[in-house]
Design an enzyme around this catalytic site. Structure first.
Site, PDB file in Angstrom:
ATOM      1  N   SER A  62       0.810  -1.221   0.000  1.00  0.00           N
ATOM      2  CA  SER A  62       0.000   0.000   0.000  1.00  0.00           C
ATOM      3  C   SER A  62       0.840   1.266   0.000  1.00  0.00           C
ATOM      4  CB  SER A  62      -0.937   0.005   1.210  1.00  0.00           C
ATOM      5  OG  SER A  62      -1.785  -1.115   1.189  1.00  0.00           O
ATOM      6  N   HIS A  91       0.584   4.721   4.479  1.00  0.00           N
ATOM      7  CA  HIS A  91      -0.014   5.279   3.265  1.00  0.00           C
ATOM      8  C   HIS A  91       0.458   6.711   3.021  1.00  0.00           C
ATOM      9  CE1 HIS A  91      -3.684   2.332   3.391  1.00  0.00           C
ATOM     10  NE2 HIS A  91      -2.521   1.721   3.264  1.00  0.00           N
TER      11      HIS A  91
END
Length: 511
Positions: free
Chosen positions: A292, A343
């Site tokens: 991610s 993230h």
């Protein structure tokens, strides 16, 4: 006089495109209408040139209303938050009656200019100022004695504008087709292969399996296992996790690799993933895995592309990409299990890495050097600041110990926990409990007793610790203390009444 207006119209359009670098948005040769755009100093200037005679001001107002509807309909087509619309009418005479602003509310800042025969010079000066041009718009609009020559000049300028338009299309095609998504497919295969391998040797939802094969595990990184910053990018937790990430990698990776080329994509992907892992190491002490961070780095690379090619960005992916980034950030905030720090670290890392490698056929040494320095500073700061004392317990360690106990790997739990003495932190009582459970299973009841006494001193509401302590008191023949701790355990957690006699309770970490 019609020839004079026509020449002036096409000469002005040609001058704005060739000398002042405006891009052609729309070109209508038959109707004498041209739309141009240019972004400068945080503002987007949109020009609509029209060669047409308006006898009355209400005709102009109707045309302005039509433009306003067109602009609102195609709002996302144009780049920048600040948009200024310049509507330029080229005609021999202005409307007969006085023109006033339209009564309807306009959604954009409109600048309406009539370049009639008696206002061309002043109008061009005003337009130069409003557009913020470095050089003035000076156009000789008087026709000489050879009108046939000017007819050919008009046709030449039309053809030149068509050529500019075609070159714009080709440049756009070249930008989006610079590379081929070869590395993207390789990364997809590698991630899937690693996923199936982990499923074959254990489970991708097993904390112990993830840690043993390279997940981001803070205590391991503290001990010098820096390779976890990279290896964690290839591990995924469950089918849904890898399915969502691989779908995102397929679409975003293909787009970024086609725009940047393979080697720029490679550097951007891994630098973003490493900074994402570094941010997760600093902000999140739980075990983490997944691509991610690197995938958010691809978002960052596309946002850098938007900064360098604002007009092209908003005409293609534009607000759709920005909305998608916003949705992913909001989803991460709403779902507790999502590693938002990873993230955001990846997103920032991707933007910086994209500036470091820059886009094809673009290079700015100062910006690239600044990007390298900024990236190195951020990564070093995250890793240096994230290093904790080895005696401080983390949530990731508790998860690991709990799963090892569930897998009946008690000797490993004892070995790991005995390496640390004088532990402290918010997870201390859980640490003591997991070790005491392993001690109980290996027959070391005295050590288990000491850990459980300490655990209930730290957290008097620890039901499972009270329950297991009652068992040990009972084995020692201390009925009074055994009864007290058992009643306390059942009061705190009635489900413990169903535990088998003499069977110690296990603790479930609240995630």
């Amino acid at each position: 006089m019609h020839m004079e207006q026509q020449y002036f119209f096409w000469k002005l359009a040609y001058d704005l495109v060739s000398r002042h670098n405006f891009e052609i948005v729309h070109l209508h040769l038959q109707h004498g209408e041209v739309w141009l755009e240019k972004s400068s100093q945080g503002k987007t200037h949109i020009i609509r040139l029209l060669q047409k005679e308006f006898n009355w001001s209400n005709q102009v107002k109707a045309d302005i209303d039509h433009i306003n509807r067109q602009m609102e309909k195609n709002r996302r087509y144009f780049s920048g938050r600040k948009k200024e619309m310049h509507v330029i009418y080229i005609a021999q005479y202005p409307p007969v009656d006085d023109f006033t602003s339209p009564s309807t509310k306009l959604d954009f800042n409109f600048n309406i200019v009539f370049l009639s025969d008696d206002n061309k010079e002043n109008g061009l000066d005003d337009l130069t100022r409003r557009l913020g041009l470095d050089e003035p718009l000076t156009i000789n609009y008087k026709l000489p004695d050879a009108p046939m020559e000017y007819e050919s000049t008009i046709e030449y300028m039309k053809q030149q504008l068509i050529t500019y338009k075609e070159k714009q299309k080709q440049r756009m095609k070249d930008v989006f087709e610079y590379g081929k998504p070869q590395l993207t497919y390789i990364l997809l295969m590698l991630n899937i292969i690693v996923f199936y391998f982990l499923e074959s040797v254990g489970s991708t939802t097993s904390i112990s399996t993830l840690i043993e094969y390279g997940a981001k595990y803070n205590p391991g990184i503290v001990k010098g296992e820096w390779w976890r910053l990279v290896s964690s990018m290839f591990l995924h937790i469950g089918v849904l996790h890898i399915a969502m990430n691989m779908l995102a990698l397929f679409y975003l990776g293909s787009a970024v690799e086609q725009i940047y080329g393979s080697w720029r994509f490679f550097i951007t992907y891994f630098l973003a993933g490493i900074l994402g892992s570094g941010a997760s190491f600093y902000f999140n002490d739980a075990v983490a895995a997944g691509a991610s961070g690197a995938i958010f780095g691809l978002f960052g690379a596309l946002l850098y592309f938007a900064w360098r090619y604002p007009s092209l960005f908003f005409r293609t992916m534009g607000w759709n990409l920005i909305i998608l980034v916003g949705i992913n950030i909001a989803f991460g905030i709403m779902v507790p299990q999502v590693d938002n720090s990873g993230h955001m670290g990846g997103l920032i890392g991707g933007f910086i890495a994209a500036q470091l490698v820059d886009l094809p056929k673009m290079s700015h040494r100062v910006y690239q050097g600044s990007a390298l320095l900024l990236y190195a500073t951020l990564l070093f700061s995250l890793l240096f600041s994230g290093i904790r004392s080895e005696q401080q317990v983390t949530a990731g360690e508790i998860q690991y110990l709990q799963e090892l106990n569930e897998e009946e790997r008690y000797e490993q739990v004892v070995s790991m926990t005995e390496e640390k003495e004088d532990i402290e932190g918010e997870w201390e009582e859980e640490w003591l409990f997991q070790r005491s459970f392993a001690y109980l299973r290996t027959g070391e009841e005295e050590q288990a007793f000491e850990d459980l006494v300490r655990a209930v001193e730290i957290d008097p509401g620890f039901a499972e610790a009270h329950y297991n302590l009652s068992l040990l008191y009972e084995r020692r023949g201390d009925e009074s203390n055994a009864r007290f701790h058992k009643e306390r355990a059942e009061e705190l957690n009635p489900e413990l009444q169903s535990e088998a006699p003499e069977e110690p309770a296990s603790s479930q970490l609240n995630e």
